[in-house]
Design an enzyme around this catalytic site. Structure first.
Site, PDB file in Angstrom:
ATOM      1  N   ASP A   1       0.855  -1.202   0.000  1.00 55.11           N
ATOM      2  CA  ASP A   1       0.000   0.000   0.000  1.00 55.11           C
ATOM      3  C   ASP A   1       0.888   1.249   0.000  1.00 55.11           C
ATOM      4  OD1 ASP A   1      -0.802   0.478   3.548  1.00 55.11           O
ATOM      5  OD2 ASP A   1       0.951  -0.467   2.608  1.00 55.11           O
TER       6      ASP A   1
ATOM      7  N   HIS B   1       9.611  -0.073   8.197  1.00 56.52           N
ATOM      8  CA  HIS B   1       8.830  -1.291   8.485  1.00 56.52           C
ATOM      9  C   HIS B   1       8.913  -2.310   7.339  1.00 56.52           C
ATOM     10  CE1 HIS B   1       6.793   0.727  11.854  1.00 56.52           C
ATOM     11  NE2 HIS B   1       6.493   1.733  11.067  1.00 56.52           N
TER      12      HIS B   1
HETATM   13  O1  RIB Z   1       2.428  -0.317  10.721  1.00 54.78           O
HETATM   14  C1  RIB Z   1       3.327  -0.138   9.651  1.00 54.78           C
HETATM   15  C2  RIB Z   1       2.725  -0.644   8.387  1.00 54.78           C
HETATM   16  O2  RIB Z   1       1.542   0.101   8.075  1.00 54.78           O
HETATM   17  C3  RIB Z   1       3.654  -0.441   7.175  1.00 54.78           C
HETATM   18  O3  RIB Z   1       3.388  -1.431   6.227  1.00 54.78           O
HETATM   19  C4  RIB Z   1       3.231   0.899   6.657  1.00 54.78           C
HETATM   20  O4  RIB Z   1       3.524   1.048   5.270  1.00 54.78           O
HETATM   21  C5  RIB Z   1       1.749   0.840   6.867  1.00 54.78           C
HETATM   22  O5  RIB Z   1       1.189   0.130   5.773  1.00 54.78           O
HETATM   23 CA    CA Z   2       2.880  -0.763   3.924  1.00 58.82          CA
END
Ligand code: RIB
Ligand code: CA
Length: 339
Positions: free
Chosen positions: A9, A261
């Protein structure tokens, strides 16, 4: 060699993960499947195309996926984290707070061929059938597409090499509610349903991704040494780093920083030995005050109690060699794009 599909996303940290996967010689990125989450599905899909273009990978497939969860109503988009356009407001005309609209024209340099004629779930299924047992599905957004792919093709676990999920947290607080991480909170029903299946699944949650912070000086290295890709990561991270600074993530740190992340999920494919996992049945709460919370049975034994029996063990990352992952991410992108 790892064949992967990245369900994403994009998303500032998603863009880092895409660049990382493209740059590593041991990864064949078969495609991006897009999903709502950080931003609406229109922007998520255009951002995926744009990042591929900037990274010089316009031939990589993009398949558009879910615009909302299958069960609950969608949550507000995280535009206060990823910007109005989902990439830190890098598009011309994107202003903080401007309503994310459908009419964002791809920048002139965007040359991405096209979006696949099949949706994300179908792309995942067809790819898995074409390469049985070879593809690792790396999911770094809400799990709506993955759940839909499994609903359509229950044999999917036997057709994939594995499933790596960026999501959840066990001991680390949530990053949306006190107990819920964004990807799991955006579609808790999908996450809980998928963790009832023996993929095997590896969960890369906030317990490790909040340990792998990337500082402005690291991001500046990318801008200085990794060409247009490094410049995009730098530019798109400005808004994102500012969010982390305002949230107090830089307290005690030598300089502004942010979490990478999604790149951690790609690192888990490339160097699983850098992560320490616990194994146990995993559930995701899908209602009430703890909605989106990941719960893992780490006891090493199980009673036949309701809601927990007959569930496969997931591998949940609880510790990581942060410096090794961060340096590997930076070196991989710099070495590939060295200008
Ligand atoms: O909590 C972090 C996640 O949520 C990551 O994938 C960030 O891109 C959002 O999608
Ligand atoms: Ca993400």
């Amino acid at each position: 060699m790892h064949k992967i599909i990245l369900d994403t996303d994009p998303g500032v940290d998603d863009a880092m993960a895409i660049a990382y996967a493209l740059a590593h010689p041991d990864i064949e990125l078969l495609g991006l499947t897009t999903v709502f989450g950080n931003i609406n599905i229109d922007y998520a899909t255009r951002n995926a195309q744009y990042v591929l273009d900037v990274c010089g990978a316009s031939a990589v497939a993009v398949a558009r996926g879910a615009s909302m969860p299958a069960v609950q109503l969608p949550l507000p988009y995280a535009d206060f984290v990823h910007g109005t356009d989902g990439l830190g407001n890098v598009y011309p005309g994107s202003q903080p707070g401007m309503a994310a609209t459908r009419d964002v024209a791809l920048r002139p340099e965007a040359r991405h061929a096209r979006v696949e004629p099949v949706d994300a779930a179908e792309f995942i299924i067809r790819s898995a059938r074409e390469h049985p047992g070879e593809i690792t599905l790396v999911a770094v957004g809400p799990l709506t597409n993955v759940a839909e792919a499994y609903r359509r093709e229950p044999a999917l676990p036997s057709l994939l090499a594995g499933l790596v999920i960026m999501g959840g947290s066990v001991e680390e607080p949530g990053n949306v509610s006190p107990v819920a991480e964004a990807n799991f909170l955006n579609d808790p029903h999908a996450a809980d349903a998928l963790l009832a299946v023996d993929w095997p699944a590896t969960i890369v949650g906030l317990d490790v991704t909040h340990r792998i912070m990337i500082a402005d000086s690291d991001l500046q290295r990318l801008a200085d040494q990794a060409g247009a890709t490094g410049s995009l990561i730098w530019r798109s991270s400005r808004f994102y780093v500012d969010f982390y600074t305002r949230k107090g993530a830089a307290q005690g740190a030598a300089e502004p920083q942010c979490a990478m992340h999604d790149a951690a999920a790609v690192a888990c494919v490339l160097m699983p030995e850098a992560f320490k996992v616990v194994r146990g049945a995993a559930r995701v709460v899908s209602e009430g005050i703890a909605i989106g919370q990941l719960a893992v049975d780490r006891r090493g034994y199980a009673y036949a109690v309701p809601h927990w029996q007959d569930r496969p063990a997931s591998a949940v990352c609880m510790a990581v060699d942060s410096d090794r992952v961060r340096e590997h991410f930076l070196d991989t992108i710099i070495n590939y794009h060295r200008t």
